[in-house]
Every structure is written in C-alpha cells, then in structure tokens.
Design a protein around this motif. Sequence first.
Motif, mmCIF file in Angstrom:
data_model
loop_
_atom_site.group_PDB
_atom_site.id
_atom_site.type_symbol
_atom_site.label_atom_id
_atom_site.label_comp_id
_atom_site.label_asym_id
_atom_site.label_seq_id
_atom_site.Cartn_x
_atom_site.Cartn_y
_atom_site.Cartn_z
ATOM 1 N N GLY A 98 0.318 -1.388 -0.158
ATOM 2 C CA GLY A 98 0.446 -0.234 0.191
ATOM 3 C C GLY A 98 0.809 1.617 0.101
ATOM 4 O O GLY A 98 0.167 2.427 -0.065
ATOM 5 N N GLN A 99 2.216 1.192 -0.093
ATOM 6 C CA GLN A 99 3.288 2.134 -0.203
ATOM 7 C C GLN A 99 3.273 1.856 -1.963
ATOM 8 O O GLN A 99 3.142 1.188 -2.158
ATOM 9 C CB GLN A 99 4.445 1.963 0.862
ATOM 10 N N HIS A 100 4.153 3.391 -1.777
ATOM 11 C CA HIS A 100 5.045 3.341 -3.275
ATOM 12 C C HIS A 100 6.642 2.535 -3.069
ATOM 13 O O HIS A 100 7.029 3.066 -2.229
ATOM 14 C CB HIS A 100 4.902 4.741 -3.290
ATOM 15 N N ALA A 101 6.272 2.507 -4.526
ATOM 16 C CA ALA A 101 7.523 1.651 -5.266
ATOM 17 C C ALA A 101 8.441 2.947 -5.680
ATOM 18 O O ALA A 101 8.133 2.826 -6.884
ATOM 19 C CB ALA A 101 7.654 0.629 -5.292
ATOM 20 N N PHE A 102 9.685 3.356 -5.784
ATOM 21 C CA PHE A 102 9.821 4.753 -6.319
ATOM 22 C C PHE A 102 11.902 4.333 -6.982
ATOM 23 O O PHE A 102 12.273 2.812 -6.517
ATOM 24 C CB PHE A 102 11.380 5.985 -5.229
ATOM 25 N N ALA A 103 11.565 4.860 -8.516
ATOM 26 C CA ALA A 103 12.377 4.335 -9.116
ATOM 27 C C ALA A 103 13.486 5.442 -9.725
ATOM 28 O O ALA A 103 13.026 6.327 -10.132
ATOM 29 C CB ALA A 103 12.369 3.338 -10.141
ATOM 30 N N LYS A 104 14.680 5.119 -9.936
ATOM 31 C CA LYS A 104 15.493 5.895 -10.659
ATOM 32 C C LYS A 104 14.954 6.120 -12.194
ATOM 33 O O LYS A 104 15.777 7.031 -12.670
ATOM 34 C CB LYS A 104 16.921 5.745 -10.268
ATOM 35 N N THR A 105 15.302 5.203 -12.921
ATOM 36 C CA THR A 105 15.402 4.238 -14.071
ATOM 37 C C THR A 105 14.071 3.888 -14.555
ATOM 38 O O THR A 105 13.132 3.501 -13.515
ATOM 39 C CB THR A 105 16.222 3.569 -14.568
ATOM 40 N N PHE A 106 13.854 3.858 -15.603
ATOM 41 C CA PHE A 106 12.410 3.894 -15.811
ATOM 42 C C PHE A 106 12.156 1.739 -16.715
ATOM 43 O O PHE A 106 11.721 1.080 -16.396
ATOM 44 C CB PHE A 106 12.366 3.989 -18.050
ATOM 45 N N ASP A 107 13.907 1.136 -16.060
ATOM 46 C CA ASP A 107 13.512 0.001 -16.523
ATOM 47 C C ASP A 107 13.456 -0.424 -14.947
ATOM 48 O O ASP A 107 13.102 -1.820 -14.949
ATOM 49 C CB ASP A 107 15.477 -0.821 -16.607
ATOM 50 N N GLU A 108 14.062 0.173 -13.959
ATOM 51 C CA GLU A 108 13.333 -0.382 -12.097
ATOM 52 C C GLU A 108 12.400 -0.037 -11.508
ATOM 53 O O GLU A 108 11.840 -0.621 -11.542
ATOM 54 C CB GLU A 108 13.947 0.696 -11.284
ATOM 55 N N HIS A 109 11.404 1.483 -12.941
ATOM 56 C CA HIS A 109 9.956 1.359 -13.039
ATOM 57 C C HIS A 109 9.235 0.252 -13.307
ATOM 58 O O HIS A 109 8.532 -0.191 -12.921
ATOM 59 C CB HIS A 109 10.085 2.494 -13.508
ATOM 60 N N LYS A 110 9.909 -0.249 -14.445
ATOM 61 C CA LYS A 110 9.011 -1.818 -14.899
ATOM 62 C C LYS A 110 9.346 -2.329 -14.371
ATOM 63 O O LYS A 110 8.209 -3.374 -14.508
ATOM 64 C CB LYS A 110 9.912 -1.525 -16.908
ATOM 65 N N ILE A 111 10.361 -2.749 -13.642
ATOM 66 C CA ILE A 111 10.349 -4.322 -12.757
ATOM 67 C C ILE A 111 8.717 -3.406 -11.287
ATOM 68 O O ILE A 111 8.077 -4.816 -11.220
ATOM 69 C CB ILE A 111 11.538 -4.083 -11.598
ATOM 70 N N ASN A 112 9.092 -2.336 -11.368
ATOM 71 C CA ASN A 112 8.081 -2.596 -10.175
ATOM 72 C C ASN A 112 6.458 -2.468 -10.332
ATOM 73 O O ASN A 112 5.770 -3.084 -9.758
ATOM 74 C CB ASN A 112 7.901 -0.921 -9.219
ATOM 75 N N VAL A 113 6.244 -1.972 -11.811
ATOM 76 C CA VAL A 113 5.213 -2.094 -12.235
ATOM 77 C C VAL A 113 4.676 -3.454 -12.346
ATOM 78 O O VAL A 113 3.648 -4.201 -12.022
ATOM 79 C CB VAL A 113 4.638 -1.600 -14.045
ATOM 80 N N SER A 114 5.507 -4.517 -12.706
ATOM 81 C CA SER A 114 5.490 -6.139 -13.041
ATOM 82 C C SER A 114 4.899 -6.643 -11.807
ATOM 83 O O SER A 114 4.191 -7.537 -11.741
ATOM 84 C CB SER A 114 6.659 -6.149 -14.128
ATOM 85 N N ASN A 115 5.491 -5.971 -10.437
ATOM 86 C CA ASN A 115 5.222 -6.527 -9.243
ATOM 87 C C ASN A 115 4.167 -6.378 -9.004
ATOM 88 O O ASN A 115 3.129 -7.510 -8.188
ATOM 89 C CB ASN A 115 6.536 -5.650 -8.217
ATOM 90 N N TRP A 116 3.553 -5.007 -9.504
ATOM 91 C CA TRP A 116 2.549 -4.743 -8.410
ATOM 92 C C TRP A 116 1.714 -5.383 -9.528
ATOM 93 O O TRP A 116 0.016 -5.470 -8.629
ATOM 94 C CB TRP A 116 2.012 -2.707 -8.779
ATOM 95 N N ARG A 117 1.736 -5.451 -10.909
ATOM 96 C CA ARG A 117 0.877 -6.218 -11.345
ATOM 97 C C ARG A 117 0.220 -7.591 -10.991
ATOM 98 O O ARG A 117 -0.713 -8.506 -10.406
ATOM 99 C CB ARG A 117 1.060 -6.223 -12.830
ATOM 100 N N ALA A 118 1.451 -7.817 -10.856
ATOM 101 C CA ALA A 118 2.012 -9.616 -9.727
ATOM 102 C C ALA A 118 1.092 -9.554 -8.717
ATOM 103 O O ALA A 118 0.103 -10.720 -8.170
ATOM 104 C CB ALA A 118 3.095 -10.520 -10.039
ATOM 105 N N TYR A 119 0.886 -8.930 -8.508
ATOM 106 C CA TYR A 119 -0.136 -8.319 -7.077
ATOM 107 C C TYR A 119 -1.511 -8.642 -6.979
ATOM 108 O O TYR A 119 -1.866 -9.426 -6.485
ATOM 109 C CB TYR A 119 0.414 -7.612 -5.930
#
Length: 229
Positions: free
Chosen positions: A208-229
């Motif tokens: 329920g918090q936010h995952a922060f990222a410096k690069t778009f590649d890192e962000h895509k991983i965080n988005v994938s994790n959110w979608r899997a959840y």
Amino acid sequence: SIYAILTKITSNQHVKYNVYIKNCITSWELSELLKKNNFFTDDLSGESLKEGIFAPDTYVVTYKTRLSDLLEVMRKKQSDTLKRAWKGRQANLPLTNQFELLILASLIEKEAANPGEMSKVSSVFTNRLKNAMRLQSDPTVIYGLDLGNVDIRRPLTKSDLKNNTLHNTYRRIGLPVSPICNPSEKAIEAAAHPAETEYFYFVLNDSGQHAFAKTFDEHKINVSNWRAY
C-alpha cells in the motif's frame, strides 16, 4: 428579563459546532458539505468556489455562522501557510510563484499514500519539472474530467489518458492550470521542501506504499511486481 434569559439559554444561538474539513477535499465537495449543515447561514448564492485556496482543518463555528465568513477564515489560513512556505522554500525549485506551489502541493497530496511519502513524491515531480518531463499524474486526468465533482467520478480508463483537458499531465508538459484539491499544510511544505533524490517514477506496491525508481527499467520491474500482486 427572565423570559429573554430563558430564550437565550434554550436556543442554539450559543452552541459551538466542530466542522471537520478533510485534507485535499475538492472545492465542489466543500461546497456540498457546508450546504448540508443547517446551522450555517448560506449567503453564497450558489457561487462556485475556487480550487485549492481553502485550508483543511477543524473549525469551530456558532449557530447561523455565515458561510462566507467561514470560507474567509479558511482562505486566510491557506494564504498564510502558502506565504510562509514560499518564503522558506528550498532553493532552485522549478516553480515561479506561490500559485504553482499550491498546484504542486495538491498533486503531491493526491498521489502520496501517507504524509511520510510526500517529500519523496514531491522529489519525483520536481525532478520531472526540471527535466521538462510530463508529470503523468492520474489524479490530474480524473480532475480534468469531473472538476472535483465526486458524485460523477469514476475509475480511470486508458482512453481517458488521451483526453486533452487543461489538467491532463499525460498530454501537457508542466503543471495543470489549477490545483486539483485543497491541499493540507503538510503537502504545501512537501512541495516547498522536496527530498533530495534521483527518483523519476513511482508505483504502488503490495504494502500500500509506493515503490520509487530512478530509471524506467527499474520502474517497469516495480510495475510488473504490482500487476503480479
């Protein structure tokens, strides 16, 4: 007279009322809330309220307080908070005036999962503004569609992101044309003092918090994790 005394002590004239105004309430919500309370005198004549200029808080009012008087107290409180934050703001902010600070604060409060995240969310928006990147904030798209009227608010769709309103930060570079809610003092302070980060992205995670990222590649991983959840 005894009669006058009894009339006073049995009337509502001297009763105090607590009016709770939630953080980041839209001005449409605020207007609807105030009109529902019958202990106010409605002297607004149906006029619409500007967005962002009223400070959320708990206000103590008396019976038949005029709505215009309460709104003026709220406006002054927000104005004083904004002036203080602007005067003590961090150097080199990509903002030109207090109104832009207010707009940014409204975005921060709508996006942050809790007050502890506000300075990080502020840093993402600040970094994007400095690099002429679109802010791509979903709440700005929503506000552009309903202008704060939560009675007609609905879940966002992909096609909504293409709707070229003056608030859609997916379509326009920079800040929207106005605040999207009435932000709290904490959000205004976060806008004036963003955390020192290299973050450009954030997305909700499974806590329920936010995952922060410096690069778009890192962000895509965080988005994938959110979608899997």
